[in-house]
Design an enzyme around this catalytic site. Structure first.
Site, PDB file in Angstrom:
ATOM      1  N   ASP A 173      39.482  53.146 -11.454  1.00 50.93           N
ATOM      2  CA  ASP A 173      39.965  53.192 -10.220  1.00 50.93           C
ATOM      3  C   ASP A 173      40.858  52.087  -9.978  1.00 50.93           C
ATOM      4  OD1 ASP A 173      40.454  52.645  -7.313  1.00 50.93           O
ATOM      5  OD2 ASP A 173      38.867  54.066  -6.848  1.00 50.93           O
ATOM      6  N   HIS A 174      42.262  52.375 -10.073  1.00 55.39           N
ATOM      7  CA  HIS A 174      43.350  51.383 -10.237  1.00 55.39           C
ATOM      8  C   HIS A 174      43.165  50.525  -8.976  1.00 55.39           C
ATOM      9  CE1 HIS A 174      46.212  53.839  -7.816  1.00 55.39           C
ATOM     10  NE2 HIS A 174      46.695  52.673  -7.624  1.00 55.39           N
ATOM     11  N   HIS A 236      39.873  55.206  -4.104  1.00 55.05           N
ATOM     12  CA  HIS A 236      40.349  53.819  -3.666  1.00 55.05           C
ATOM     13  C   HIS A 236      39.585  53.575  -2.274  1.00 55.05           C
ATOM     14  CE1 HIS A 236      42.680  55.009  -6.907  1.00 55.05           C
ATOM     15  NE2 HIS A 236      43.882  55.753  -5.971  1.00 55.05           N
TER      16      HIS A 236
HETATM   17  C1  BG6 Z   1      46.741  57.565  -6.471  1.00 57.84           C
HETATM   18  C2  BG6 Z   1      47.049  58.705  -5.883  1.00 57.84           C
HETATM   19  O1  BG6 Z   1      45.660  57.367  -7.026  1.00 57.84           O
HETATM   20  O2  BG6 Z   1      47.159  56.325  -5.778  1.00 57.84           O
HETATM   21  C3  BG6 Z   1      48.540  58.721  -5.324  1.00 57.84           C
HETATM   22  O3  BG6 Z   1      46.900  60.076  -6.896  1.00 57.84           O
HETATM   23  C4  BG6 Z   1      48.659  57.565  -4.619  1.00 57.84           C
HETATM   24  O4  BG6 Z   1      48.741  59.771  -4.452  1.00 57.84           O
HETATM   25  C5  BG6 Z   1      48.369  56.284  -5.405  1.00 57.84           C
HETATM   26  O5  BG6 Z   1      50.063  57.743  -4.425  1.00 57.84           O
HETATM   27  C6  BG6 Z   1      48.644  54.993  -4.582  1.00 57.84           C
HETATM   28  O6  BG6 Z   1      48.317  53.749  -5.331  1.00 57.84           O
HETATM   29  P1  BG6 Z   1      49.292  52.540  -4.955  1.00 57.84           P
HETATM   30  O7  BG6 Z   1      48.680  51.667  -5.897  1.00 57.84           O
HETATM   31  O8  BG6 Z   1      50.685  52.728  -5.041  1.00 57.84           O
HETATM   32  O9  BG6 Z   1      48.644  52.136  -3.685  1.00 57.84           O
END
Ligand code: BG6
Length: 482
Positions: A173-174, A236
């Site tokens: 989960d980044h 997230h």
């Molecule tokens: C991803 C989603 O997991 O997270 C995207 O699939 C979203 O739709 C993105 O834009 C958002 O990540 P960050 O790091 O830009 O907030």
């Protein structure tokens, strides 16, 4: 600690994530001497490239997505790369891939990263297993989406579990790779001030917003089948909620942290129909320009939500009666991710008779784009108060960029790839967490299906449908930006 990696096998090696995040992150780590010296990176995907072709693709991607000062010496990094084409649905191709990966060696130092369409997960795992690439100490990193509901997520998890023990599975989960998200743990558990007030006695409500200003970005094929709830809340936002709400873990280690997160996720109360707002953006503006609505961008009418706001409750002693408002959407007014903790009002105001109003204290944790922590406190306006005493909210502000000005800001994947390579699972999601997340999300979707609630339109560039404001207003809460 596990065996450090000497080979990284990257599925989806020519895809968008690889180009925008993975290759730039690996290159940045290499530039700082953080990759194991012997690490080779073998990319694989359907495209018929050779090593030179893949290195050229990687060079272009890195030049486009990694600032020059972080690139280090690009050529030695590119020299680590190799490429082997593979159609993952054809089992015959895995033998050649295995020969390339093994190169005469044991597979002990192999790490696999799967960034492919969900439909390819199961054939890929089966192919890897058949080719003898899953044994011993081999670790696997899995990128979302890991299924689209509990049943499909279980099917993927079962397929992976048939080849890898849970200690060797790294679900990404980044958001957990973001510095400010990790800082939430430091704020809560490296300071003595917050824990005594971090509960229902002192906290009135919590808001978590993940707002994006972008629209579909050409990802309609995936997004229209997912929607905001599954794309953002299932992973997230629930991870953020778990970090805010969890009990203090006994250590900053994988089992201790994940044990506490999963308790929160399991304590989520089923959301009722009236506690949830779905929206879909209509035409409007973004960055001062007119932009089309979702259906127009997609090229078809759709009932998929691009916005969701909901009121969640964590049913345990600490949080009983404290609403957690979650809100996320595309094409909103700004890109901002933040957590707002609103404390209770003072029990009695000694200033009331003098006409001065107090506002409850608020802690605002800015995750992106600005990384800051602000505690809003009441202060007296300077003066002799002859016309009555006046109070005003003033921020106690920590801007992380200033506090740590000399420190490198990194792509979230740098941290996650390094932890995967080194075998530290703390910032990865365990199977029981994922399944608790899906159980809750599935129950919300079942409620939607029953109510046959179509998403409410909202203009691109706004903060979502008016119903989202009303949802919070019922408890006397205003969204932070409103
Ligand atoms: C991803 C989603 O997991 O997270 C995207 O699939 C979203 O739709 C993105 O834009 C958002 O990540 P960050 O790091 O830009 O907030």
């Amino acid at each position: 600690m596990h065996v450090s990696a000497d080979r990284l096998l990257l599925f989806g090696a020519t895809g968008d994530l690889a180009k925008r995040m993975l290759l730039p992150s690996l290159c940045a780590l290499d530039g700082e001497g953080l990759l194991p010296e012997r690490l080779r990176i073998i990319g694989t995907a359907r495209s018929a490239l050779d090593d030179a072709g893949y290195r050229a693709l990687a060079r272009k991607a890195i030049e486009a997505h990694l600032p020059e000062e972080r690139r280090g010496r690009l050529d030695p990094f590119l020299a680590r790369l190799a490429y082997q084409p593979l159609d993952a649905t054809d089992p015959a191709g895995f033998a050649a891939l295995a020969a390339r990966v093994r190169d005469g060696n044991e597979v002990a130092g192999l790490v696999i990263f799967l960034s492919t369409a969900p439909a390819l997960f199961e054939p890929t795992i089966a192919g890897l297993r058949e080719a003898g690439l899953t044994g011993g100490e081999v670790r696997i990193g899995l990128e979302k989406p890991l299924g689209s509901d509990m049943a499909s997520s279980r099917a993927i998890n079962d397929a992976v579990a048939a080849a890898f023990a849970e200690e060797r599975i790294f679900r990404i989960d980044h958001y957990l790779g973001k510095e400010t998200v990790q800082n939430l743990l430091a704020l809560r558990f490296a300071n003595v001030l917050f824990e005594p007030v971090w509960n229902r006695s002192m906290i009135h409500s919590v808001q978590i917003t993940v707002a994006e200003s972008v629209g579909l970005e050409g990802r309609g094929g995936y997004y229209d089948g997912a929607g905001a709830l599954r794309d953002m809340v299932q992973n997230h936002m629930l991870q953020l909620l778990a970090l805010v709400a969890m009990e203090p873990p006994t250590s900053f280690a994988a089992t201790a942290v994940r044990d506490e997160k999963v308790k929160v996720l399991r304590a989520l109360r089923k959301v009722s129909a009236g506690e949830c707002v779905r929206g879909q953006y209509a035409g409007g503006t973004a960055g001062g320009k007119a932009v089309p609505g979702y259906a127009e961008e997609l090229g078809a009418a759709s009932e998929t939500e691009t916005f969701v706001a909901l009121r969640a409750h964590v049913d345990n002693w600490r949080w009983q009666g404290v609403p957690f408002y979650l809100r996320t959407g595309k094409r909103l007014a700004e890109r901002v991710t933040e957590i707002v903790v609103e404390f209770r009002p003072v029990p009695f105001s000694i200033f009331g008779r003098r006409g001065a109003k107090t506002v409850p204290n608020r802690l605002v944790i800015g995750i992106q784009p600005e990384e800051n922590i602000t505690l809003n406190l009441m202060a007296k306006l300077p003066g002799l108060d002859r016309g009555g005493l006046r109070l005003r909210e003033v921020p106690l502000d920590i801007a992380m960029a200033d506090a740590f000005s000399g420190k490198q800001r990194r792509i979230a994947y740098e941290r996650l790839l390094l932890d995967l390579i080194e075998g530290d699972q703390t910032l990865f999601v365990r199977r029981d967490e994922v399944e608790a997340q899906w159980a809750w999300i599935d129950s919300i979707r079942a409620g939607w299906a029953e109510a046959k609630a179509a998403p409410r339109p909202y203009p691109a560039g706004s903060w979502g449908p008016a119903e989202a404001t009303a949802l919070a207003a019922r408890d006397g809460v205003r969204w932070h930006d409103e």
